[in-house]
Design an enzyme around this catalytic site. Structure first.
Site, short mmCIF file in Angstrom:
data_model
loop_
_atom_site.label_atom_id
_atom_site.label_comp_id
_atom_site.label_asym_id
_atom_site.label_seq_id
_atom_site.Cartn_x
_atom_site.Cartn_y
_atom_site.Cartn_z
CG PHE A 124 -26.96 34.59 29.09
CD1 PHE A 124 -28.15 34.90 28.44
CD2 PHE A 124 -26.16 33.59 28.58
CE1 PHE A 124 -28.51 34.23 27.29
CE2 PHE A 124 -26.50 32.92 27.43
CZ PHE A 124 -27.68 33.24 26.78
CB CYS A 125 -28.47 30.17 32.56
SG CYS A 125 -28.10 28.44 32.89
N PRO A 126 -25.87 29.82 30.17
CG PRO A 126 -23.65 29.13 30.25
CD PRO A 126 -24.66 29.96 30.98
CG ASN A 129 -29.38 29.91 24.13
OD1 ASN A 129 -28.51 30.76 24.27
ND2 ASN A 129 -30.04 29.75 23.00
#
Length: 199
Positions: A124-126, A129
């Site tokens: 999951f890439c912040p 998002n």
């Protein structure tokens, strides 16, 4: 914000300098035109890849993989769902966090941010998002490649200007409205960003 800052400073403090009677140490006007075209082309490709990575669904497990009441973990009722990854006892992997429960294909993992299993989940890439999975992995990699190329391009073009600023500097000032301060700060930020993208 970092991408916007670098774009603004590079465009208005470097490219504008090269397009309007640049010092001989920095380059020529024709170089400025070529740099402007190359910079904006790489930037546009990077932003297209960014938007596609953000708004493309990473991939969900098909409804045909939902565990039914008559199914067993051995999968005798659904033989067409062949997977290589199995539990230590040889049974199929089932995601019990997903509602409804689903058989997990190879490299599928539950993403708690999305609340479901994602096909070929990477992470999951912040910054995006979004989860990076089967359908948007290509755009994520393209975004990283284009931004790394953009960083290298900015460093190559900005180095002569940065060296001219350092050679002509009489005293160190922290005037936030000074173009020399903007260029120096941006040069150092792009160096750190390029190092981070390299790792």
């Amino acid at each position: 914000a970092l991408i916007g800052w670098c774009y603004f400073i590079f465009t208005y403090d470097i490219l504008a300098l090269l397009l309007n009677n640049p010092p001989a140490v920095v380059g020529t006007r024709s170089q400025g035109v070529a740099y402007t075209i190359a910079f904006n082309s790489i930037f546009a490709l990077g932003m297209i890849a960014f938007v596609r990575a953000v708004f493309t669904d990473p991939g969900r497990i098909p409804d045909s993989w939902i565990v039914g009441a008559e199914d067993t973990e051995a999968g005798s009722f659904i033989p067409q769902l062949h997977t290589l990854e199995v539990k230590h006892d040889g049974t199929r992997r089932i995601c019990r966090k997903s509602k409804p429960n689903v058989y997990k294909p190879d490299r599928a993992h539950f993403c708690k941010m999305l609340g479901r299993c994602v096909l070929k989940m990477d992470h999951f890439c912040p910054w995006l998002n979004n989860c990076i999975g089967f359908y948007n992995h290509k755009y994520f990699v393209l975004f990283i490649v284009y931004m790394a190329a953009e960083c290298i391009f900015i460093l190559v073009v900005t180095t002569p200007v940065f060296m001219m600023i350092i050679n002509n500097m009489e005293e160190v000032t922290l005037d936030l409205h000074d173009a020399e301060f903007h260029i120096s700060l941006t040069y150092m930020m792009v160096c750190l960003l390029a190092l981070g993208l390299r790792l």
